[in-house]
Design an enzyme around this catalytic site. Structure first.
Site, PDB file in Angstrom:
ATOM      1  N   SER A  14     -14.450 108.931 -50.356  1.00  0.00           N
ATOM      2  CA  SER A  14     -14.470 107.952 -49.260  1.00  0.00           C
ATOM      3  C   SER A  14     -14.720 106.527 -49.759  1.00  0.00           C
ATOM      4  O   SER A  14     -15.623 106.275 -50.557  1.00  0.00           O
ATOM      5  CB  SER A  14     -15.548 108.315 -48.244  1.00  0.00           C
ATOM      6  OG  SER A  14     -15.648 107.281 -47.268  1.00  0.00           O
ATOM      7  N   ARG A  15     -13.920 105.613 -49.266  1.00  0.00           N
ATOM      8  CA  ARG A  15     -14.075 104.186 -49.588  1.00  0.00           C
ATOM      9  C   ARG A  15     -15.029 103.497 -48.629  1.00  0.00           C
ATOM     10  O   ARG A  15     -15.303 102.300 -48.772  1.00  0.00           O
ATOM     11  CB  ARG A  15     -12.719 103.480 -49.524  1.00  0.00           C
ATOM     12  CG  ARG A  15     -11.681 104.050 -50.460  1.00  0.00           C
ATOM     13  CD  ARG A  15     -11.980 103.661 -51.887  1.00  0.00           C
ATOM     14  NE  ARG A  15     -11.078 104.361 -52.798  1.00  0.00           N
ATOM     15  CZ  ARG A  15     -11.169 104.288 -54.109  1.00  0.00           C
ATOM     16  NH1 ARG A  15     -12.113 103.549 -54.657  1.00  0.00           N
ATOM     17  NH2 ARG A  15     -10.333 104.948 -54.872  1.00  0.00           N
ATOM     18  N   LYS A  71     -14.459 115.400 -36.898  1.00  0.00           N
ATOM     19  CA  LYS A  71     -14.352 114.457 -35.775  1.00  0.00           C
ATOM     20  C   LYS A  71     -14.512 115.142 -34.416  1.00  0.00           C
ATOM     21  O   LYS A  71     -14.962 114.523 -33.455  1.00  0.00           O
ATOM     22  CB  LYS A  71     -13.043 113.680 -35.849  1.00  0.00           C
ATOM     23  CG  LYS A  71     -12.990 112.743 -37.061  1.00  0.00           C
ATOM     24  CD  LYS A  71     -11.738 111.891 -37.086  1.00  0.00           C
ATOM     25  CE  LYS A  71     -11.697 111.075 -38.377  1.00  0.00           C
ATOM     26  NZ  LYS A  71     -10.544 110.167 -38.444  1.00  0.00           N
ATOM     27  N   ASP A 108     -10.366 104.536 -34.776  1.00  0.00           N
ATOM     28  CA  ASP A 108      -9.126 104.674 -35.551  1.00  0.00           C
ATOM     29  C   ASP A 108      -7.959 103.930 -34.905  1.00  0.00           C
ATOM     30  O   ASP A 108      -7.185 103.248 -35.587  1.00  0.00           O
ATOM     31  CB  ASP A 108      -8.757 106.153 -35.694  1.00  0.00           C
ATOM     32  CG  ASP A 108      -9.633 106.877 -36.707  1.00  0.00           C
ATOM     33  OD1 ASP A 108     -10.146 106.216 -37.629  1.00  0.00           O
ATOM     34  OD2 ASP A 108      -9.808 108.100 -36.567  1.00  0.00           O
ATOM     35  N   ALA A 134       1.485 115.150 -33.793  1.00  0.00           N
ATOM     36  CA  ALA A 134       0.686 115.335 -32.571  1.00  0.00           C
ATOM     37  C   ALA A 134      -0.616 116.060 -32.900  1.00  0.00           C
ATOM     38  O   ALA A 134      -1.148 116.803 -32.082  1.00  0.00           O
ATOM     39  CB  ALA A 134       1.483 116.102 -31.521  1.00  0.00           C
ATOM     40  N   MET A 225      -0.160 106.439 -41.878  1.00  0.00           N
ATOM     41  CA  MET A 225      -1.597 106.329 -41.656  1.00  0.00           C
ATOM     42  C   MET A 225      -2.401 106.718 -42.891  1.00  0.00           C
ATOM     43  O   MET A 225      -3.609 106.509 -42.938  1.00  0.00           O
ATOM     44  CB  MET A 225      -2.012 107.148 -40.431  1.00  0.00           C
ATOM     45  CG  MET A 225      -1.589 106.439 -39.132  1.00  0.00           C
ATOM     46  SD  MET A 225      -1.813 107.379 -37.627  1.00  0.00           S
ATOM     47  CE  MET A 225      -3.536 107.798 -37.705  1.00  0.00           C
ATOM     48  N   GLY A 248      -1.787 103.056 -45.029  1.00  0.00           N
ATOM     49  CA  GLY A 248      -2.897 103.129 -44.084  1.00  0.00           C
ATOM     50  C   GLY A 248      -4.182 102.458 -44.559  1.00  0.00           C
ATOM     51  O   GLY A 248      -5.224 102.615 -43.917  1.00  0.00           O
TER      52      GLY A 248
HETATM   53  P1  ATR Z   1      -4.338 115.589 -38.603  1.00  0.00           P
HETATM   54  O1  ATR Z   1      -5.742 115.672 -38.091  1.00  0.00           O
HETATM   55  O2  ATR Z   1      -4.209 114.915 -39.926  1.00  0.00           O
HETATM   56  O3  ATR Z   1      -3.399 115.023 -37.593  1.00  0.00           O
HETATM   57  P2  ATR Z   1      -3.403 118.222 -37.948  1.00  0.00           P
HETATM   58  O4  ATR Z   1      -4.133 118.218 -36.669  1.00  0.00           O
HETATM   59  O5  ATR Z   1      -3.353 119.472 -38.762  1.00  0.00           O
HETATM   60  O6  ATR Z   1      -3.922 117.095 -38.927  1.00  0.00           O
HETATM   61  O7  ATR Z   1      -1.898 117.741 -37.637  1.00  0.00           O
HETATM   62  C1  ATR Z   1      -0.948 117.638 -38.644  1.00  0.00           C
HETATM   63  C2  ATR Z   1       0.326 117.038 -38.057  1.00  0.00           C
HETATM   64  O8  ATR Z   1       1.320 116.979 -39.092  1.00  0.00           O
HETATM   65  C3  ATR Z   1       0.934 117.856 -36.936  1.00  0.00           C
HETATM   66  O9  ATR Z   1       1.616 116.993 -36.063  1.00  0.00           O
HETATM   67  C4  ATR Z   1       1.926 118.742 -37.703  1.00  0.00           C
HETATM   68  O10 ATR Z   1       2.945 119.282 -36.920  1.00  0.00           O
HETATM   69  P3  ATR Z   1       2.683 120.632 -36.060  1.00  0.00           P
HETATM   70  O11 ATR Z   1       1.897 120.209 -34.857  1.00  0.00           O
HETATM   71  O12 ATR Z   1       4.021 121.122 -35.716  1.00  0.00           O
HETATM   72  O13 ATR Z   1       1.913 121.561 -36.955  1.00  0.00           O
HETATM   73  C5  ATR Z   1       2.465 117.745 -38.690  1.00  0.00           C
HETATM   74  N1  ATR Z   1       3.055 118.346 -39.878  1.00  0.00           N
HETATM   75  C6  ATR Z   1       2.429 118.968 -40.895  1.00  0.00           C
HETATM   76  N2  ATR Z   1       3.302 119.347 -41.834  1.00  0.00           N
HETATM   77  C7  ATR Z   1       4.526 118.965 -41.405  1.00  0.00           C
HETATM   78  C8  ATR Z   1       5.850 119.064 -41.937  1.00  0.00           C
HETATM   79  N3  ATR Z   1       6.089 119.633 -43.127  1.00  0.00           N
HETATM   80  N4  ATR Z   1       6.860 118.543 -41.209  1.00  0.00           N
HETATM   81  C9  ATR Z   1       6.639 117.944 -40.022  1.00  0.00           C
HETATM   82  N5  ATR Z   1       5.415 117.819 -39.456  1.00  0.00           N
HETATM   83  C10 ATR Z   1       4.378 118.318 -40.152  1.00  0.00           C
END
Ligand code: ATR
Length: 287
Positions: A14-15, A71, A108, A134, A225, A248
């Site tokens: 962490s920075r 979080k 954020d 999402a 991000m 980011g």
């Molecule tokens: P974070 O807290 O970083 O947002 P997360 O809740 O696990 O982590 O969400 C990861 C996001 O990256 C999700 O939108 C995921 O899509 P899904 O909801 O379909 O899982 C997306 N994601 C991860 N790997 C991906 C990939 N190879 N291609 C497209 N979207 C990806």
């Protein structure tokens, strides 16, 4: 001495301690900011243990920043939540009040908005914006992006249902700000955009960029991000297609500035600290 810390798992990378030390020095605030590793099943106990240690040392625990994966635990620990933290259902900043209450905020989204508008110089009012992903990262920024007055915001995600649920939760806010807010799957993204924000973990997963380059309007701003190697694939893609690419790091410093202001009532010089951090990391990529 007022003390603060960042809590995460992992947390060594962490920075935040460096950023807050610079903020404190530049604003003349006397405080100490450290880092704390919490076990995956022990977030609340770790917060309490840290507060106890601070008190026993004769200091005052002012608050914490919370990074992945805590979080959601932090949102549950807070006795009060700001509207933006409520919408995000996630908290990255806790403030310990004198009466024992715990305020939970999510800085954020404000960090991303301030970076795009202040540091990158791109007004969001009236802009068409594509937000990819999402998950938690996306949930943390959607509300503030809507409140910034974009004209249209399309939220696309591999799992369309998750995009739809997030959009439904934000429909009232979008309506209040006159924003056309839509959800879709990755293969159904139509049109082009002034700003494209990558909030997915696809670069980390080695999955490449999950949308076609035609989403980039000429001169578009493309923001990942993440920063460092995790953002490299998306930024290279954006530059190869004529967009202004931005990592980011600015969002990181700006979300910290927002937390610092919440704790101290003083706004630190975030742009200056961002430049110092870029110099430190030897990352001359972003203007
Ligand atoms: P974070 O807290 O970083 O947002 P997360 O809740 O696990 O982590 O969400 C990861 C996001 O990256 C999700 O939108 C995921 O899509 P899904 O909801 O379909 O899982 C997306 N994601 C991860 N790997 C991906 C990939 N190879 N291609 C497209 N979207 C990806």
């Amino acid at each position: 001495m007022d003390r603060y810390c960042v809590i995460g798992h992992p947390v060594e990378h962490s920075r935040s301690p460096w950023i807050h030390a610079r903020f404190a020095a530049l604003t003349g605030q006397a405080l100490d900011y450290g880092r704390r590793l919490a076990p995956l099943d022990g977030f609340a106990a770790s917060v309490q243990a840290w507060r106890d240690e601070v008190r026993e040392a004769g200091d005052r625990a002012g608050g914490c920043n919370i990074t992945v994966p805590f979080k959601f635990d932090a949102a549950a620990l807070a006795t009060d939540r700001t509207p933006r933290a409520e919408l995000a259902r996630a908290v990255n900043t806790l403030r310990f009040e004198a009466d024992g209450r715990i305020l939970g905020d999510n800085t954020d989204g404000a960090g991303l908005v301030n970076d795009i508008q202040g540091n990158a110089g791109r007004p969001l009012a009236g802009a068409d914006l594509l937000l990819i992903g999402a998950g938690g990262a996306s949930a943390g920024v959607l509300g503030p992006l809507l409140a910034a007055g974009v004209r249209r915001l399309v939220l696309c995600n591999r799992t369309e249902d998750k995009a739809r649920a997030l959009v439904d939760r934000h429909a009232a806010l979008a309506g209040a700000h006159g924003v056309a807010l839509q959800a879709c799957g990755l293969d159904a993204v139509a049109g082009d955009y002034d700003v494209v924000v990558n909030a997915t973990a696809s670069s980390l997963a080695g999955g490449g960029v999950p949308v076609p380059a035609r989403v980039l309007r000429p001169g578009a701003l493309a923001v990942d991000m993440m920063y460092g190697p995790a953002a490299a694939g998306f930024l290279a893609w954006a530059e190869a297609h004529g967009a202004q690419a931005r990592d980011g790091l600015g969002m990181l410093v700006e979300q910290a500035a927002e937390a610092f202001a919440l704790w101290r009532g003083v706004r630190p010089p975030a742009a200056r600290v961002l430049q110092e951090l870029r110099d430190l990391l030897n990352a001359p990529r972003r203007p």
